[in-house]
Design an enzyme around this catalytic site. Structure first.
Site, mmCIF file in Angstrom:
data_model
loop_
_atom_site.group_PDB
_atom_site.id
_atom_site.type_symbol
_atom_site.label_atom_id
_atom_site.label_comp_id
_atom_site.label_asym_id
_atom_site.label_seq_id
_atom_site.Cartn_x
_atom_site.Cartn_y
_atom_site.Cartn_z
ATOM 1 N N THR A 120 0.981 -1.197 0.139
ATOM 2 C CA THR A 120 -0.123 0.023 0.096
ATOM 3 C C THR A 120 0.950 1.189 -0.011
ATOM 4 O OG1 THR A 120 -1.455 1.260 1.211
ATOM 5 C CG2 THR A 120 -0.153 -0.365 2.312
ATOM 6 N N ASP A 121 0.274 2.449 -0.519
ATOM 7 C CA ASP A 121 0.963 3.621 -0.303
ATOM 8 C C ASP A 121 1.110 4.211 1.071
ATOM 9 O OD1 ASP A 121 -1.729 4.303 -0.061
ATOM 10 O OD2 ASP A 121 -1.840 5.770 -1.734
ATOM 11 N N GLU A 122 0.269 3.517 1.946
ATOM 12 C CA GLU A 122 0.373 4.114 3.334
ATOM 13 C C GLU A 122 1.444 3.987 4.021
ATOM 14 O OE1 GLU A 122 -3.060 3.421 5.851
ATOM 15 O OE2 GLU A 122 -4.283 3.177 4.127
ATOM 16 N N TYR A 147 -1.572 -0.649 11.083
ATOM 17 C CA TYR A 147 -1.913 -1.237 9.867
ATOM 18 C C TYR A 147 -0.629 -1.131 8.923
ATOM 19 C CZ TYR A 147 -3.151 -1.830 4.974
ATOM 20 O OH TYR A 147 -3.157 -2.030 3.535
ATOM 21 N N LYS A 151 2.303 -3.297 7.246
ATOM 22 C CA LYS A 151 2.830 -3.339 5.813
ATOM 23 C C LYS A 151 4.150 -3.169 5.579
ATOM 24 C CE LYS A 151 0.253 -4.471 2.912
ATOM 25 N NZ LYS A 151 -0.039 -6.014 2.543
#
Ligand code: NAD
Ligand code: TDX
Length: 331
Positions: A120-122, A147, A151
């Site tokens: 994810t870009d997060e 989260y 990741k």
């Protein structure tokens, strides 16, 4: 071509399996999915004999090892995926996202199998609302939530297994997906199903946070482009220039569903709420030639609304429990 798809009963994984069966006539797919609250068997209905389902945990070595030994490619979608849940209880995020990825990496290392890691870009944290910059593969990791930290850790494990053990892996970090089969805890399907139930949409805080929306089918064609044309050991950012603030998304959902665009409620904000995500997908486009096909967010959203209206049997059983959890937090 034999492919192991982890998390194939979840949102993006199920769409990936449907697209793979349609677009790759030689593909045989094994789905490994624990069927957590987020997995839905009926998302894989009608796919026929080329798809086999194994219900099991990616963090369990004995489950993972023989499945990986039997395939040419692993595409790893399985994860605990919801930020709000990670704020309530981080522990399954550590177990699945970190330990699960570790077990898969050890298995692809033992059996010399090509691996693609979905992320994810997060992992990059957030951008200021007025910052013209976007995330690139050179942006430093700076995750905000349990989260996104889990990741980010899983991505770093992949990089280490490439460098230290020569594992043949690629990584992709994608922006926010929308489309069919997305769990109704997530922003867009939550608001659509609220309106179907006659409930006003719920916007966290002022609703000025920006997300970079991409249709799930475009995410998955990009994943295949990276598997086919990406360079081993490299990271590719996937995005389709779809930046919008949450308020605008809620107003559009209201309009498309025949309501006054101002008929929504402001509710408690998410602690640590990331302000803005934005992807620069130049590397992906230049390396693979990939282009998004679902560029019109309004029509993609209208199709998604129609899907939730037509498939109430798919989401109805979860609605009350999801809303009870949000209500307990004033959301
Ligand atoms: P999801 O929550 O809809 O689906 C996750 C799936 O993984 C479920 O079917 C669940 O049963 C399964 N699963 C969970 N723990 C497992 C375990 N221990 N063993 C086996 N299966 C397990 O998630 P999603 O939105 O489809 O996200 C898929 C992947 O894409 C995740 O890795 C996520 O981080 C990433 N991603 C999601 C988005 C997005 O907008 N949804 C954006 C970028 C990246
Ligand atoms: O009811 C809501 N109201 C609201 O305003 C919900 C559920 C969310 N929001 C806001 C929070 C976010 O700014 O909407 C935005 C999107 O929220 P989510 O759907 O929870 O997504 P997000 O936290 O941005 O993360 C998603 O994109 C990146 C996926 O869930 C992740 O798995 C992915 O990594």
């Amino acid at each position: 071509m034999k492919v192991l798809v982890t998390g194939g009963a979840g949102f993006i994984g199920a769409n990936f399996v449907h697209q793979t069966i349609a677009d790759y006539p030689q593909a045989q797919v094994t789905v490994l999915d624990k069927l957590t609250y987020a997995g839905n068997l009926s998302s894989l209905d009608g796919l026929g004999e080329r798809v086999k389902l194994v219900v099991g945990d990616i963090a369990d070595r004995d489950t993972v090892d023989p499945l990986v030994a039997d395939v040419d490619l692993v595409v790893h979608f399985a994860a605990e995926s919801h930020n709000d849940n990670s704020l309530r209880d981080p522990s399954p995020f550590i177990q699945t996202n970190l330990v699960g990825t570790f077990q898969l990496l050890e298995a692809v290392r033992r059996h010399n199998v090509r691996y693609h890691h979905i992320s994810t870009d997060e992992v990059y944290g957030d951008l200021e609302l007025d910052d013209p910059a976007k995330f690139t593969p050179a942006t430093p990791y700076n995750p905000s939530s349990p989260y996104s930290a889990s990741k980010a850790g899983s991505d770093l494990l992949v990089r280490a297994w490439v460098r230290s053990f020569g594992v043949e892996a690629t990584i992709s970090n994608c922006s926010n997906n929308y489309g069919p089969y997305q769990h109704i805890e997530k922003f867009i399907p939550r608001q659509i199903t609220n309106l179907i139930d006659g409930v006003r949409p719920k916007l966290y805080g002022a609703g000025l946070n920006v997300r970079d929306w991409i249709h799930v089918r475009d995410h998955n064609t990009a994943v295949w482009a990276i598997i086919e044309k990406g360079r081993i050991g490299e990271t590719y950012l996937i995005g389709a220039d779809g930046e919008l603030d949450n308020k605008s998304v809620v107003e559009l959902i209201l309009e498309l569903m025949g309501h006054d665009p101002s008929d929504y409620d402001h509710v408690n904000d998410r602690p640590g709420h990331d302000l803005r995500y934005a992807i620069d997908a130049t590397k992906l486009r230049e390396t693979t030639g990939w282009e998004p096909r679902f560029k019109d967010f309004r029509s993609g959203l209208a199709d998604t609304i129609a899907w939730y209206r037509d498939n109430e049997h798919w989401w109805r059983a979860q609605k009350a429990e999801v809303e009870a959890k949000y209500a307990a937090q004033g959301q």
